[in-house]
Design a protein around this motif. Structure first.
Motif, mmCIF file in Angstrom:
data_model
loop_
_atom_site.group_PDB
_atom_site.id
_atom_site.type_symbol
_atom_site.label_atom_id
_atom_site.label_comp_id
_atom_site.label_asym_id
_atom_site.label_seq_id
_atom_site.Cartn_x
_atom_site.Cartn_y
_atom_site.Cartn_z
ATOM 1 N N PRO A 176 -5.232 -13.010 0.143
ATOM 2 C CA PRO A 176 -5.252 -13.442 -1.015
ATOM 3 C C PRO A 176 -4.287 -12.218 -1.498
ATOM 4 O O PRO A 176 -5.905 -11.341 -2.031
ATOM 5 C CB PRO A 176 -4.692 -14.371 -1.694
ATOM 6 N N GLY A 177 -3.535 -11.414 -1.666
ATOM 7 C CA GLY A 177 -2.935 -10.237 -2.288
ATOM 8 C C GLY A 177 -3.825 -8.444 -1.635
ATOM 9 O O GLY A 177 -3.229 -7.495 -2.018
ATOM 10 N N LEU A 178 -3.809 -9.162 -0.486
ATOM 11 C CA LEU A 178 -4.618 -7.951 0.614
ATOM 12 C C LEU A 178 -3.710 -7.041 0.847
ATOM 13 O O LEU A 178 -3.655 -5.642 0.908
ATOM 14 C CB LEU A 178 -5.015 -8.115 1.318
ATOM 15 N N LEU A 179 -1.958 -7.371 1.480
ATOM 16 C CA LEU A 179 -1.449 -7.611 1.968
ATOM 17 C C LEU A 179 -0.337 -5.996 0.675
ATOM 18 O O LEU A 179 -0.430 -4.995 0.799
ATOM 19 C CB LEU A 179 -0.057 -7.529 2.785
ATOM 20 N N ASP A 180 -0.365 -6.942 -0.363
ATOM 21 C CA ASP A 180 0.104 -6.611 -0.995
ATOM 22 C C ASP A 180 -0.239 -5.117 -2.254
ATOM 23 O O ASP A 180 -0.016 -3.923 -3.011
ATOM 24 C CB ASP A 180 0.348 -7.669 -2.954
ATOM 25 N N SER A 181 -1.775 -5.199 -2.006
ATOM 26 C CA SER A 181 -2.713 -4.111 -2.700
ATOM 27 C C SER A 181 -2.385 -3.435 -1.533
ATOM 28 O O SER A 181 -2.571 -1.686 -2.451
ATOM 29 C CB SER A 181 -4.130 -4.677 -3.020
ATOM 30 N N LEU A 182 -2.815 -3.005 0.166
ATOM 31 C CA LEU A 182 -3.175 -1.712 0.601
ATOM 32 C C LEU A 182 -0.908 -1.337 0.416
ATOM 33 O O LEU A 182 -0.756 -0.302 1.295
ATOM 34 C CB LEU A 182 -2.375 -2.722 2.162
ATOM 35 N N LEU A 183 -0.480 -2.350 0.919
ATOM 36 C CA LEU A 183 1.143 -1.437 0.043
ATOM 37 C C LEU A 183 0.952 -0.433 -0.330
ATOM 38 O O LEU A 183 1.523 0.391 -0.555
ATOM 39 C CB LEU A 183 1.838 -2.374 0.545
ATOM 40 N N ALA A 184 0.707 -1.544 -2.404
ATOM 41 C CA ALA A 184 1.224 -0.599 -3.246
ATOM 42 C C ALA A 184 0.178 0.899 -2.992
ATOM 43 O O ALA A 184 0.580 1.778 -3.620
ATOM 44 C CB ALA A 184 0.285 -1.428 -4.060
ATOM 45 N N ALA A 185 -0.670 0.736 -2.957
ATOM 46 C CA ALA A 185 -2.192 2.196 -2.563
ATOM 47 C C ALA A 185 -1.366 2.480 -1.362
ATOM 48 O O ALA A 185 -1.307 4.229 -1.972
ATOM 49 C CB ALA A 185 -3.487 1.582 -1.883
ATOM 50 N N ALA A 186 -0.591 2.478 -0.322
ATOM 51 C CA ALA A 186 0.299 3.390 0.580
ATOM 52 C C ALA A 186 1.294 4.149 0.122
ATOM 53 O O ALA A 186 1.297 5.449 -0.255
ATOM 54 C CB ALA A 186 0.242 2.120 1.766
ATOM 55 N N ASP A 187 2.226 3.224 -0.782
ATOM 56 C CA ASP A 187 3.002 3.920 -1.132
ATOM 57 C C ASP A 187 2.680 5.334 -2.319
ATOM 58 O O ASP A 187 2.664 5.800 -3.398
ATOM 59 C CB ASP A 187 3.863 2.923 -2.294
ATOM 60 N N ARG A 188 1.507 4.494 -3.670
ATOM 61 C CA ARG A 188 0.939 5.101 -4.582
ATOM 62 C C ARG A 188 0.230 6.980 -3.602
ATOM 63 O O ARG A 188 0.606 7.755 -4.526
ATOM 64 C CB ARG A 188 -0.102 4.769 -5.308
ATOM 65 N N GLN A 189 -0.007 6.381 -2.797
ATOM 66 C CA GLN A 189 -0.814 7.984 -1.632
ATOM 67 C C GLN A 189 0.243 8.267 -1.598
ATOM 68 O O GLN A 189 0.772 10.161 -1.112
ATOM 69 C CB GLN A 189 -0.967 7.216 -0.956
ATOM 70 N N ALA A 190 1.707 7.867 -0.565
ATOM 71 C CA ALA A 190 3.053 8.952 -0.452
ATOM 72 C C ALA A 190 3.421 9.815 -1.649
ATOM 73 O O ALA A 190 4.384 10.440 -1.425
ATOM 74 C CB ALA A 190 3.110 7.762 0.294
ATOM 75 N N THR A 191 3.690 8.557 -2.584
ATOM 76 C CA THR A 191 4.182 9.757 -4.108
ATOM 77 C C THR A 191 3.063 11.213 -4.210
ATOM 78 O O THR A 191 3.643 12.519 -4.342
ATOM 79 C CB THR A 191 4.172 8.764 -4.916
ATOM 80 N N ARG A 192 2.257 11.396 -3.858
ATOM 81 C CA ARG A 192 1.297 11.901 -4.893
ATOM 82 C C ARG A 192 0.947 12.079 -3.227
ATOM 83 O O ARG A 192 1.386 14.145 -4.195
ATOM 84 C CB ARG A 192 -0.560 11.042 -4.983
ATOM 85 N N LEU A 193 0.858 12.361 -2.236
ATOM 86 C CA LEU A 193 1.631 13.364 -0.951
ATOM 87 C C LEU A 193 2.860 14.023 -0.941
ATOM 88 O O LEU A 193 2.631 15.049 -0.050
ATOM 89 C CB LEU A 193 0.304 13.201 -0.019
ATOM 90 N N GLY A 194 3.469 13.297 -2.050
ATOM 91 C CA GLY A 194 4.950 13.905 -1.034
ATOM 92 C C GLY A 194 5.093 13.590 0.319
ATOM 93 O O GLY A 194 6.077 13.996 0.729
ATOM 94 N N VAL A 195 4.746 12.661 0.185
ATOM 95 C CA VAL A 195 5.376 12.365 1.470
ATOM 96 C C VAL A 195 6.506 11.095 1.672
ATOM 97 O O VAL A 195 6.772 9.736 1.346
ATOM 98 C CB VAL A 195 4.267 11.450 2.604
ATOM 99 N N PRO A 196 7.637 11.677 2.503
ATOM 100 C CA PRO A 196 8.463 10.371 2.122
ATOM 101 C C PRO A 196 7.948 8.895 2.739
ATOM 102 O O PRO A 196 6.717 8.806 3.079
ATOM 103 C CB PRO A 196 9.816 10.798 3.001
ATOM 104 N N GLY A 197 8.846 7.411 2.338
ATOM 105 C CA GLY A 197 8.064 6.371 2.544
ATOM 106 C C GLY A 197 8.678 5.194 2.274
ATOM 107 O O GLY A 197 8.825 4.086 1.877
#
Length: 121
Positions: A100-121
């Protein structure tokens, strides 16, 4: 009375049962940026299946096949043939039930990382 065995075709792909999905396998599958990108794309198309050809991956066809196989064998995605197309769907229900919550947490972290690195996503 005996029941007939379920019909399977030579094109059926093996998937782990929900009970056989392991956390370390899921984390390994999602540790690769290409595979994480595939999962992010599937998650963005909530509930829809996407064919392999809908993913614009900058790798060879054999490498693409490898990435989808790792995701399928770890239990992250389900792949089925519809005609000649191999369709991919996120196994969100199974993953959420087991972790429970793992996938949502990983996806949110990936979104934050993409934003931080300027990677489209």
């Amino acid at each position: 009375m005996t029941s007939a065995a379920p019909t399977t075709s030579s094109r059926d792909l093996p998937h782990p049962a929900r009970a056989d999905i392991r956390l370390e396998g899921v984390l390994h599958a999602l540790s690769d940026p290409m595979r994480l990108g595939i999962v992010r794309e599937l998650a963005a198309d909530t509930g829809r299946e996407l064919s392999c050809s809908q993913f614009a991956l900058p790798v060879t066809k054999s490498t693409t096949t490898h990435h989808f196989r790792v995701l399928r064998e770890s239990g992250v995605i389900r792949q089925i043939y519809r005609g000649t197309a191999k369709m991919n769907g996120l196994r969100r229900d199974d993953l959420d039930a087991l972790f429970p919550g793992l996938l949502d947490s990983l996806l949110a972290a990936a979104d934050r990382q993409a934003t931080r690195l300027g990677v489209p996503g």
